[in-house]
Design a protein around this motif. Structure first.
Motif, PDB file in Angstrom:
ATOM      1  N   VAL A 179       0.850  -1.192   0.000  1.00 16.46           N
ATOM      2  CA  VAL A 179       0.000   0.000   0.000  1.00 16.46           C
ATOM      3  C   VAL A 179       0.885   1.241   0.000  1.00 16.46           C
ATOM      4  CG1 VAL A 179      -1.834   1.241   1.196  1.00 16.46           C
ATOM      5  CG2 VAL A 179      -1.788  -1.267   1.253  1.00 16.46           C
ATOM      6  N   THR A 205      -1.192   6.321   6.632  1.00 19.12           N
ATOM      7  CA  THR A 205      -1.018   5.173   5.742  1.00 19.12           C
ATOM      8  C   THR A 205      -0.687   3.927   6.546  1.00 19.12           C
ATOM      9  OG1 THR A 205      -0.263   6.641   3.972  1.00 19.12           O
ATOM     10  CG2 THR A 205       0.274   4.292   3.758  1.00 19.12           C
ATOM     11  N   VAL A 264      -2.856   0.417   6.734  1.00 21.19           N
ATOM     12  CA  VAL A 264      -2.195  -0.835   6.362  1.00 21.19           C
ATOM     13  C   VAL A 264      -2.359  -1.867   7.479  1.00 21.19           C
ATOM     14  CG1 VAL A 264       0.055  -1.897   5.922  1.00 21.19           C
ATOM     15  CG2 VAL A 264      -0.584   0.198   4.733  1.00 21.19           C
ATOM     16  N   GLU A 265      -2.252  -1.436   8.720  1.00 24.61           N
ATOM     17  CA  GLU A 265      -2.483  -2.365   9.828  1.00 24.61           C
ATOM     18  C   GLU A 265      -3.903  -2.915   9.788  1.00 24.61           C
ATOM     19  OE1 GLU A 265      -1.530  -0.288  13.389  1.00 24.61           O
ATOM     20  OE2 GLU A 265       0.644  -0.358  13.053  1.00 24.61           O
ATOM     21  N   SER A 309      -4.184  -5.497   6.949  1.00 25.72           N
ATOM     22  CA  SER A 309      -3.579  -6.797   7.260  1.00 25.72           C
ATOM     23  C   SER A 309      -4.554  -7.719   7.982  1.00 25.72           C
ATOM     24  CB  SER A 309      -2.309  -6.608   8.095  1.00 25.72           C
ATOM     25  OG  SER A 309      -1.240  -6.156   7.298  1.00 25.72           O
ATOM     26  N   ALA A 367      -0.348  -6.916   4.663  1.00 24.68           N
ATOM     27  CA  ALA A 367      -0.051  -5.731   3.863  1.00 24.68           C
ATOM     28  C   ALA A 367       1.173  -5.036   4.442  1.00 24.68           C
ATOM     29  CB  ALA A 367      -1.248  -4.783   3.858  1.00 24.68           C
ATOM     30  N   TRP A 368       1.868  -4.301   3.579  1.00 19.62           N
ATOM     31  CA  TRP A 368       3.029  -3.522   3.992  1.00 19.62           C
ATOM     32  C   TRP A 368       2.903  -2.097   3.447  1.00 19.62           C
ATOM     33  CZ3 TRP A 368       3.662  -8.521   2.062  1.00 19.62           C
ATOM     34  CH2 TRP A 368       4.310  -9.444   2.883  1.00 19.62           C
ATOM     35  N   PRO A 369       3.368  -1.086   4.190  1.00 20.58           N
ATOM     36  CA  PRO A 369       3.371   0.283   3.666  1.00 20.58           C
ATOM     37  C   PRO A 369       4.600   0.555   2.806  1.00 20.58           C
ATOM     38  CG  PRO A 369       3.368   0.231   6.099  1.00 20.58           C
ATOM     39  CD  PRO A 369       3.756  -1.124   5.611  1.00 20.58           C
TER      40      PRO A 369
END
Length: 280
Positions: free
Chosen positions: A38, A63, A67-68, A71, A78-80
Motif C-alpha cells: 500500500v 497510511t 495498512v495495519e 492486514s 499488507a506492507w506500507p
C-alpha cells in the motif's frame, strides 16, 4: 488464496477517510488476494500542504494505520510503501511559488522522513520518481535529484524504491544511478510498467496484454493495479479485484511459472518478503 498460492498486488492506494478503504481490501481478499503493498496517497490528496519534511509524517502515519487494518482482512498481510509523489513538484512550483530548488529540498526532506520509517521497520520500501509528463529542464533536474536521494536511502537501508515515472521500456540509466548509489538495481521497481522493461524490475499493470508479454519473457516482474481509491475518479485505473482475477487467467492459460515469479520469487528478491511463509 488461489490454489494455495499467495497473490500480491504490488502497488495500490487506500484512502483512510473518503472512499472505499478497507472495503476495497475485502473485495481483494474475497476473490483470492492475500498480500498488498500500500503506497501512501499524494500528500495533498490527504489535505497536507507540506512546508517541511516533518509535515509528511501525518501522511505516513495515516497510511501505516490503514495498512495495519488491511492486514487484519488478509490471509497474508499488507506492507506500507512511503515517500513523496513526484507530481508534488509541479504543485509546489506552479501553484505555491516554490523555485525548483526549494521544491527539491522539501521533497528530499520528505524522503528523508519516509526513510526513518523504513529504518524503524514500520515501512517496507520507499516511493519516489519523476514526472511522467513534460516539464522544464530545471524541474526535471530537481526531480532527478529527489529520486537519487531515495536511492541513497535505498542503499543505506537495503530497501527497495518504487518509482512513479514516465512510460518507457528502457530505464537503464536510472538503474545505473541506483547502482552508483550502492543499491542493487533490481530493487528499483518501475510502477505502472509495461510487460517489457530494461533496468528496473517492472511492476506490470494487470491488463492481459502486458501480463502476457511479461509472462512470455520469463524475467522477474510484479503485478499491480494502481487502484487509487479516489471518490472523484471511481473508475480510474484498475479495481482491487483485478490482480487475483488475472492470476486465475494466467493459471488457466498455462503460465504457472509466471505466477510463481510474480508472487513468490520477485517479492522475495526485491523486498525480502516471503509471501508463502506469511500466509495463515
Amino acid at each position: 488464496m488461489i490454489d494455495d498460492r499467495p497473490v500480491l498486488d504490488d502497488h495500490l492506494h487506500l484512502d483512510p477517510d473518503n472512499n472505499r478503504g478497507i472495503d476495497a481490501v475485502r473485495d481483494f481478499a474475497r476473490v483470492g488476494g492475500t498480500h498488498l503493498l500500500v503506497v501512501n496517497k499524494p500528500s495533498w490528496h490527504l489535505g497536507v500542504e507540506a512546508e517541511t519534511g516533518a509535515d509528511f509524517r501525518e501522511v505516513f502515519e495515516r497510511t501505516i494505520d490503514i495498512v495495519e487494518a488491511a492486514s487484519s482482512e488478509l490471509e497474508g498481510r499488507a506492507w506500507p510503501v512511503l515517500g513523496v509523489h513526484p507530481g508534488l513538484i509541479t504543485r509546489l512550483v506552479d501553484e505555491r511559488d516554490f523555485s525548483p530548488d526549494e521544491a527539491r529540498d522539501l521533497m528530499q526532506a520528505g524522503i528523508d522522513v519516509a526513510a526513518e520509517y523504513v529504518e524503524a521497520g514500520d515501512a517496507l520500501a520507499l516511493k519516489s520518481g519523476r514526472p511522467h509528463y513534460e516539464v522544464d529542464d530545471d524541474v526535471w533536474a530537481a526531480s532527478n535529484a529527489v529520486m537519487r536521494r531515495a536511492f541513497d536511502h535505498g542503499a543505506d537501508l537495503e530497501c527497495a524504491v518504487q518509482l512513479h515515472a514516465e512510460a518507457s521500456e528502457d530505464m537503464t540509466e536510472v538503474a545505473n544511478w541506483a547502482e552508483a548509489a550502492g543499491m542493487e538495481p533490481h530493487r528499483v521497481v518501475k510502477h505502472y510498467a509495461s510487460g517489457r522493461l530494461e533496468g528496473p524490475t517492472p511492476s506490470v499493470m494487470s491488463d492481459k496484454e502486458r501480463l502476457e508479454t511479461a509472462a512470455e519473457r520469463g524475467e522477474p516482474f510484479l503485478m499491480e493495479t494502481d487502484y487509487i481509491d479516489d471518490p472523484d475518479r471511481p473508475g480510474a485505473v484498475l479495481g482491487p479485484k483485478t490482480v487475483p482475477r488475472r492470476v486465475r487467467w494466467l493459471l488457466e492459460n498455462g503460465y504457472d511459472e509466471a505466477v510463481e515469479i510474480a508472487h513468490v520469487e520477485t517479492p522475495k528478491a526485491v523486498y525480502g518478503i516471503d509471501t508463502e511463509a506469511t500466509l495463515e
